[in-house]
Scaffold this motif. Structure first.
Motif, PDB file in Angstrom:
ATOM      1  N   ASP A  61       0.812  -1.187   0.013  1.00 20.69           N
ATOM      2  CA  ASP A  61      -0.014   0.007  -0.058  1.00 20.69           C
ATOM      3  C   ASP A  61       0.843   1.218  -0.117  1.00 20.69           C
ATOM      4  OD1 ASP A  61      -2.584  -1.441   0.085  1.00 20.69           O
ATOM      5  OD2 ASP A  61      -2.355  -1.745   2.277  1.00 20.69           O
ATOM      6  N   LEU A  62       0.537   2.286  -0.878  1.00 23.67           N
ATOM      7  CA  LEU A  62       1.358   3.642  -1.107  1.00 23.67           C
ATOM      8  C   LEU A  62       0.634   4.586  -0.509  1.00 23.67           C
ATOM      9  CD1 LEU A  62       2.338   3.004  -4.679  1.00 23.67           C
ATOM     10  CD2 LEU A  62       3.667   2.419  -2.552  1.00 23.67           C
ATOM     11  N   THR A  63       1.351   5.395   0.186  1.00 20.68           N
ATOM     12  CA  THR A  63       0.794   6.823   0.781  1.00 20.68           C
ATOM     13  C   THR A  63       1.782   7.779   0.440  1.00 20.68           C
ATOM     14  OG1 THR A  63       1.584   6.159   3.186  1.00 20.68           O
ATOM     15  CG2 THR A  63      -0.754   5.725   2.508  1.00 20.68           C
ATOM     16  N   THR A  64       1.486   8.960   0.464  1.00 19.83           N
ATOM     17  CA  THR A  64       2.475  10.025   0.290  1.00 19.83           C
ATOM     18  C   THR A  64       3.181  10.176   1.667  1.00 19.83           C
ATOM     19  OG1 THR A  64       0.838  11.118  -1.558  1.00 19.83           O
ATOM     20  CG2 THR A  64       2.376  12.603  -0.279  1.00 19.83           C
ATOM     21  N   PRO A  65       4.438  10.673   1.582  1.00 16.98           N
ATOM     22  CA  PRO A  65       5.030  10.875   2.758  1.00 16.98           C
ATOM     23  C   PRO A  65       4.711  12.243   3.472  1.00 16.98           C
ATOM     24  CG  PRO A  65       6.665  10.715   0.959  1.00 16.98           C
ATOM     25  CD  PRO A  65       5.090  10.636   0.347  1.00 16.98           C
ATOM     26  N   THR A  66       4.727  12.215   4.700  1.00 20.52           N
ATOM     27  CA  THR A  66       4.339  13.286   5.466  1.00 20.52           C
ATOM     28  C   THR A  66       4.759  14.613   4.677  1.00 20.52           C
ATOM     29  OG1 THR A  66       5.790  13.036   7.164  1.00 20.52           O
ATOM     30  CG2 THR A  66       3.700  12.309   7.579  1.00 20.52           C
ATOM     31  N   ALA A  67       6.214  14.617   4.573  1.00 21.03           N
ATOM     32  CA  ALA A  67       6.859  15.805   4.026  1.00 21.03           C
ATOM     33  C   ALA A  67       6.561  16.330   2.926  1.00 21.03           C
ATOM     34  CB  ALA A  67       8.432  15.437   3.624  1.00 21.03           C
ATOM     35  N   LEU A  68       5.442  15.476   2.062  1.00 28.83           N
ATOM     36  CA  LEU A  68       4.925  15.854   0.780  1.00 28.83           C
ATOM     37  C   LEU A  68       3.370  16.080   1.004  1.00 28.83           C
ATOM     38  CD1 LEU A  68       6.567  13.783  -1.910  1.00 28.83           C
ATOM     39  CD2 LEU A  68       6.932  16.161  -1.235  1.00 28.83           C
ATOM     40  N   GLY A  69       3.003  16.153   2.455  1.00 22.99           N
ATOM     41  CA  GLY A  69       1.619  16.803   2.536  1.00 22.99           C
ATOM     42  C   GLY A  69       0.657  15.149   2.955  1.00 22.99           C
ATOM     43  N   GLY A  70       1.233  14.045   2.582  1.00 19.54           N
ATOM     44  CA  GLY A  70       0.556  12.763   3.214  1.00 19.54           C
ATOM     45  C   GLY A  70       0.702  12.375   4.454  1.00 19.54           C
ATOM     46  N   THR A  71      -0.190  11.189   4.695  1.00 17.52           N
ATOM     47  CA  THR A  71      -0.072  10.573   6.094  1.00 17.52           C
ATOM     48  C   THR A  71       1.134   9.758   6.472  1.00 17.52           C
ATOM     49  OG1 THR A  71      -0.936   8.588   5.315  1.00 17.52           O
ATOM     50  CG2 THR A  71      -2.748  10.238   5.954  1.00 17.52           C
ATOM     51  N   GLY A  72       1.834   9.225   5.449  1.00 15.91           N
ATOM     52  CA  GLY A  72       3.156   8.529   5.651  1.00 15.91           C
ATOM     53  C   GLY A  72       2.668   7.028   6.059  1.00 15.91           C
ATOM     54  N   ALA A  73       1.412   6.748   6.120  1.00 14.15           N
ATOM     55  CA  ALA A  73       1.054   5.390   6.733  1.00 14.15           C
ATOM     56  C   ALA A  73       1.455   4.076   6.057  1.00 14.15           C
ATOM     57  CB  ALA A  73      -0.302   5.586   6.972  1.00 14.15           C
ATOM     58  N   GLY A  74       2.088   4.428   4.617  1.00 14.17           N
ATOM     59  CA  GLY A  74       2.410   3.399   3.877  1.00 14.17           C
ATOM     60  C   GLY A  74       3.790   3.581   3.428  1.00 14.17           C
ATOM     61  N   HIS A  75       4.156   2.742   2.108  1.00 14.74           N
ATOM     62  CA  HIS A  75       5.414   2.972   1.572  1.00 14.74           C
ATOM     63  C   HIS A  75       5.288   4.117   0.334  1.00 14.74           C
ATOM     64  CE1 HIS A  75       6.645  -0.299   3.772  1.00 14.74           C
ATOM     65  NE2 HIS A  75       5.496  -1.095   3.531  1.00 14.74           N
ATOM     66  N   ASN A  76       6.350   4.543  -0.136  1.00 20.06           N
ATOM     67  CA  ASN A  76       6.242   5.468  -1.318  1.00 20.06           C
ATOM     68  C   ASN A  76       7.200   5.073  -2.206  1.00 20.06           C
ATOM     69  OD1 ASN A  76       8.756   7.110  -0.766  1.00 20.06           O
ATOM     70  ND2 ASN A  76       7.862   7.245   1.402  1.00 20.06           N
ATOM     71  N   PRO A  77       7.358   5.594  -3.641  1.00 15.62           N
ATOM     72  CA  PRO A  77       8.095   5.121  -4.614  1.00 15.62           C
ATOM     73  C   PRO A  77       9.545   5.420  -4.255  1.00 15.62           C
ATOM     74  CG  PRO A  77       6.180   6.403  -5.473  1.00 15.62           C
ATOM     75  CD  PRO A  77       6.325   6.433  -4.097  1.00 15.62           C
ATOM     76  N   GLU A  78       9.897   6.618  -3.516  1.00 12.31           N
ATOM     77  CA  GLU A  78      11.320   6.793  -3.280  1.00 12.31           C
ATOM     78  C   GLU A  78      11.960   5.705  -2.382  1.00 12.31           C
ATOM     79  OE1 GLU A  78       9.037   9.695  -5.052  1.00 12.31           O
ATOM     80  OE2 GLU A  78       8.693   9.206  -2.934  1.00 12.31           O
ATOM     81  N   GLN A  79      11.086   5.140  -1.333  1.00 16.59           N
ATOM     82  CA  GLN A  79      11.620   4.260  -0.438  1.00 16.59           C
ATOM     83  C   GLN A  79      11.858   2.779  -1.363  1.00 16.59           C
ATOM     84  OE1 GLN A  79       7.944   3.939   2.031  1.00 16.59           O
ATOM     85  NE2 GLN A  79       9.418   3.797   3.837  1.00 16.59           N
ATOM     86  N   LEU A  80      11.017   2.700  -2.259  1.00 14.01           N
ATOM     87  CA  LEU A  80      11.050   1.472  -3.228  1.00 14.01           C
ATOM     88  C   LEU A  80      12.709   1.752  -3.918  1.00 14.01           C
ATOM     89  CD1 LEU A  80       7.603   0.790  -4.203  1.00 14.01           C
ATOM     90  CD2 LEU A  80       9.039  -0.389  -2.538  1.00 14.01           C
ATOM     91  N   PHE A  81      12.632   2.912  -4.629  1.00 15.38           N
ATOM     92  CA  PHE A  81      13.757   2.982  -5.468  1.00 15.38           C
ATOM     93  C   PHE A  81      15.005   2.888  -4.513  1.00 15.38           C
ATOM     94  CE2 PHE A  81      16.751   5.725  -7.802  1.00 15.38           C
ATOM     95  CZ  PHE A  81      16.492   5.277  -9.089  1.00 15.38           C
ATOM     96  N   ALA A  82      15.077   3.532  -3.377  1.00 14.00           N
ATOM     97  CA  ALA A  82      16.142   3.627  -2.677  1.00 14.00           C
ATOM     98  C   ALA A  82      16.525   2.168  -2.218  1.00 14.00           C
ATOM     99  CB  ALA A  82      16.018   4.447  -1.339  1.00 14.00           C
ATOM    100  N   SER A  83      15.505   1.378  -1.852  1.00 13.44           N
ATOM    101  CA  SER A  83      15.877  -0.298  -1.592  1.00 13.44           C
ATOM    102  C   SER A  83      16.274  -0.915  -2.634  1.00 13.44           C
ATOM    103  CB  SER A  83      14.543  -0.885  -1.120  1.00 13.44           C
ATOM    104  OG  SER A  83      14.027  -0.151   0.046  1.00 13.44           O
ATOM    105  N   GLY A  84      15.759  -0.718  -3.903  1.00 17.24           N
ATOM    106  CA  GLY A  84      16.055  -1.259  -5.034  1.00 17.24           C
ATOM    107  C   GLY A  84      17.582  -0.946  -5.442  1.00 17.24           C
ATOM    108  N   TYR A  85      18.003   0.381  -5.372  1.00 20.72           N
ATOM    109  CA  TYR A  85      19.222   0.899  -5.449  1.00 20.72           C
ATOM    110  C   TYR A  85      20.464   0.204  -4.611  1.00 20.72           C
ATOM    111  CZ  TYR A  85      22.485   4.280  -7.769  1.00 20.72           C
ATOM    112  OH  TYR A  85      23.425   4.931  -8.696  1.00 20.72           O
ATOM    113  N   ALA A  86      20.013   0.325  -3.269  1.00 17.86           N
ATOM    114  CA  ALA A  86      21.028  -0.191  -2.313  1.00 17.86           C
ATOM    115  C   ALA A  86      21.269  -1.567  -2.636  1.00 17.86           C
ATOM    116  CB  ALA A  86      20.403  -0.126  -0.949  1.00 17.86           C
ATOM    117  N   SER A  87      20.379  -2.401  -2.847  1.00 14.75           N
ATOM    118  CA  SER A  87      20.430  -3.882  -3.085  1.00 14.75           C
ATOM    119  C   SER A  87      21.414  -4.208  -4.363  1.00 14.75           C
ATOM    120  CB  SER A  87      19.236  -4.702  -2.911  1.00 14.75           C
ATOM    121  OG  SER A  87      18.230  -4.346  -3.874  1.00 14.75           O
TER     122      SER A  87
END
Length: 167
Positions: A61-87
């Protein structure tokens, strides 16, 4: 920009270094693997699934991060990109080290990525920036070789073909 942090000290020791980069487009001679994904709902406030053949399904489930006005209750595309890039970068580092007979130099390596989203200077809309920290590896040439080998690094450094169509 890459920096390395040595874990043997109480205080992290960081040193930044840059690599020269040429722009171009990377094209594929042969496709070895394809990872499909589907986003539905309200984009940043929807969900994403990925079920490549022969692998475990991913559903988030995706949610906009709080820094961008969302609830931050789920994941966001930047987290997925950062995780993929790190691995991916860690995998490239391990493979390059193994090919160079330096596998022991990366046995305790950790890759920390930060994917930043914001307004770009050049055009309207949003843009990304990435910071990578390589922890536990003191061999800068090895890190440089991993950066040059990693598909994420190559895509961001050289560019890739992106095909968009309606169905």
């Amino acid at each position: 920009m890459l920096s390395r942090t040595l874990t043997a000290t109480i205080r992290p020791v960081s040193r930044s270094f840059a690599f020269s980069q040429r722009r171009g487009i990377i094209t594929l001679k042969e496709i070895k693997y394809t990872a499909p994904a589907t986003a539905s709902g309200a984009g940043r406030n929807g969900n994403v699934t990925s079920s490549p053949e022969g692998t475990k399904a991913l559903e988030l489930d995706l949610t906009t991060p709080t820094a961008l006005g969302g609830t931050g209750a789920g994941h966001n595309p930047e987290q997925l990109f950062a995780s993929g890039y790190a691995s991916c970068f860690l995998g490239a580092l391990n493979l390059v080290a193994s090919n160079q007979g330096k596998k022991d130099l990366v046995k305790n390596a950790k890759i920390h990525t930060k994917v930043h989203i914001g307004e770009p200077n050049e055009k309207p809309g949003f843009g990304l920036a990435v910071d990578i920290e390589v922890e536990g590896v003191a061999d800068e040439e090895l890190v440089k070789a991993a950066h040059e080998f990693c598909p994420y690094s190559r895509a961001l450094t050289h560019g890739i073909v992106v095909n968009v169509k309606t169905i």
